[in-house]
Design a protein around this motif. Sequence first.
Motif, PDB file in Angstrom:
ATOM      1  N   ILE A 113       3.280  -2.681   3.242  1.00 33.90           N
ATOM      2  CA  ILE A 113       3.794  -1.595   2.413  1.00 33.90           C
ATOM      3  C   ILE A 113       3.307  -1.921   1.005  1.00 33.90           C
ATOM      4  O   ILE A 113       3.558  -3.017   0.487  1.00 33.90           O
ATOM      5  N   TYR A 114       2.592  -1.004   0.414  1.00 38.57           N
ATOM      6  CA  TYR A 114       1.896  -1.232  -0.849  1.00 38.57           C
ATOM      7  C   TYR A 114       2.589  -0.439  -1.947  1.00 38.57           C
ATOM      8  O   TYR A 114       2.624   0.790  -1.905  1.00 38.57           O
ATOM      9  N   VAL A 115       3.160  -1.139  -2.915  1.00 36.31           N
ATOM     10  CA  VAL A 115       3.894  -0.494  -4.013  1.00 36.31           C
ATOM     11  C   VAL A 115       3.076  -0.653  -5.291  1.00 36.31           C
ATOM     12  O   VAL A 115       2.811  -1.774  -5.723  1.00 36.31           O
ATOM     13  N   THR A 116       2.682   0.477  -5.855  1.00 34.89           N
ATOM     14  CA  THR A 116       1.821   0.462  -7.033  1.00 34.89           C
ATOM     15  C   THR A 116       2.292   1.529  -8.019  1.00 34.89           C
ATOM     16  O   THR A 116       3.308   2.177  -7.793  1.00 34.89           O
ATOM     17  N   HIS A 117       1.556   1.711  -9.079  1.00 32.97           N
ATOM     18  CA  HIS A 117       1.904   2.743 -10.059  1.00 32.97           C
ATOM     19  C   HIS A 117       0.639   3.322 -10.675  1.00 32.97           C
ATOM     20  O   HIS A 117      -0.438   2.719 -10.614  1.00 32.97           O
ATOM     21  N   THR A 118       0.812   4.484 -11.248  1.00 30.78           N
ATOM     22  CA  THR A 118      -0.302   5.119 -11.943  1.00 30.78           C
ATOM     23  C   THR A 118      -0.423   4.511 -13.329  1.00 30.78           C
ATOM     24  O   THR A 118       0.527   3.947 -13.865  1.00 30.78           O
ATOM     25  N   SER A 119      -1.598   4.639 -13.900  1.00 32.18           N
ATOM     26  CA  SER A 119      -1.781   4.191 -15.281  1.00 32.18           C
ATOM     27  C   SER A 119      -1.768   5.413 -16.185  1.00 32.18           C
ATOM     28  O   SER A 119      -1.874   6.544 -15.728  1.00 32.18           O
ATOM     29  N   GLY A 120      -1.614   5.188 -17.447  1.00 34.63           N
ATOM     30  CA  GLY A 120      -1.600   6.302 -18.381  1.00 34.63           C
ATOM     31  C   GLY A 120      -0.203   6.673 -18.820  1.00 34.63           C
ATOM     32  O   GLY A 120       0.755   5.925 -18.626  1.00 34.63           O
ATOM     33  N   GLU A 121      -0.093   7.838 -19.416  1.00 33.22           N
ATOM     34  CA  GLU A 121       1.180   8.283 -19.993  1.00 33.22           C
ATOM     35  C   GLU A 121       2.258   8.557 -18.949  1.00 33.22           C
ATOM     36  O   GLU A 121       3.415   8.228 -19.144  1.00 33.22           O
ATOM     37  N   ASP A 122       1.901   9.201 -17.863  1.00 37.02           N
ATOM     38  CA  ASP A 122       2.870   9.541 -16.817  1.00 37.02           C
ATOM     39  C   ASP A 122       2.949   8.410 -15.796  1.00 37.02           C
ATOM     40  O   ASP A 122       2.194   8.355 -14.837  1.00 37.02           O
ATOM     41  N   PHE A 123       3.874   7.497 -16.012  1.00 39.62           N
ATOM     42  CA  PHE A 123       4.064   6.334 -15.142  1.00 39.62           C
ATOM     43  C   PHE A 123       4.780   6.785 -13.876  1.00 39.62           C
ATOM     44  O   PHE A 123       5.940   7.169 -13.920  1.00 39.62           O
ATOM     45  N   VAL A 124       4.090   6.747 -12.753  1.00 34.05           N
ATOM     46  CA  VAL A 124       4.656   7.163 -11.476  1.00 34.05           C
ATOM     47  C   VAL A 124       4.475   6.022 -10.482  1.00 34.05           C
ATOM     48  O   VAL A 124       3.384   5.467 -10.351  1.00 34.05           O
ATOM     49  N   ILE A 125       5.544   5.682  -9.782  1.00 35.79           N
ATOM     50  CA  ILE A 125       5.472   4.637  -8.762  1.00 35.79           C
ATOM     51  C   ILE A 125       5.111   5.283  -7.436  1.00 35.79           C
ATOM     52  O   ILE A 125       5.668   6.307  -7.053  1.00 35.79           O
TER      53      ILE A 125
END
Length: 145
Positions: free
Chosen positions: A60-72
């Motif tokens: 199970i891979y938990v990551t996030h977006t980069s940039g202004e809109d931080f989304v997991i």
Amino acid sequence: MTLRDLLSICTFKKTFNELYKSYFKGSLKNDEIQKLDVRYYKFFEYLKSLPENKTSSDKIYVTHTSGEDFVIDVCFLDKHKDELFALDFVDWDDIIDLEVYRTFQISNEECLAHILHEITFWGFDRETFEKQKKILRDSIDESER
């Protein structure tokens, strides 16, 4: 650490507080929050009762977006294909003992909250889950014709 490990070390209350903060705060009435609390609690306990299934090296891979809109984002990492896939239609029996790989620092409760939100996207029980999976599969089959 596996999903089962997270379920055993995290308290439901702290995990649900993270779910609330990330997904429901300000968007639902108190009675709706209470109903969700009960549904997530039952699902939390259900997952803990699943039989052991340590046959896969996937994660199970938990990551996030980069940039202004931080989304997991929570995905299924297929180790053999070295590819990420959506986790929402992977059978709960198949992921309960998968290792949880985090690409960034996140508390256990917050990590578990995002996983639970992802895997209950289509429902909290197997019947609803399977029904939604069939609808999607039928839709894909129809579009390919």
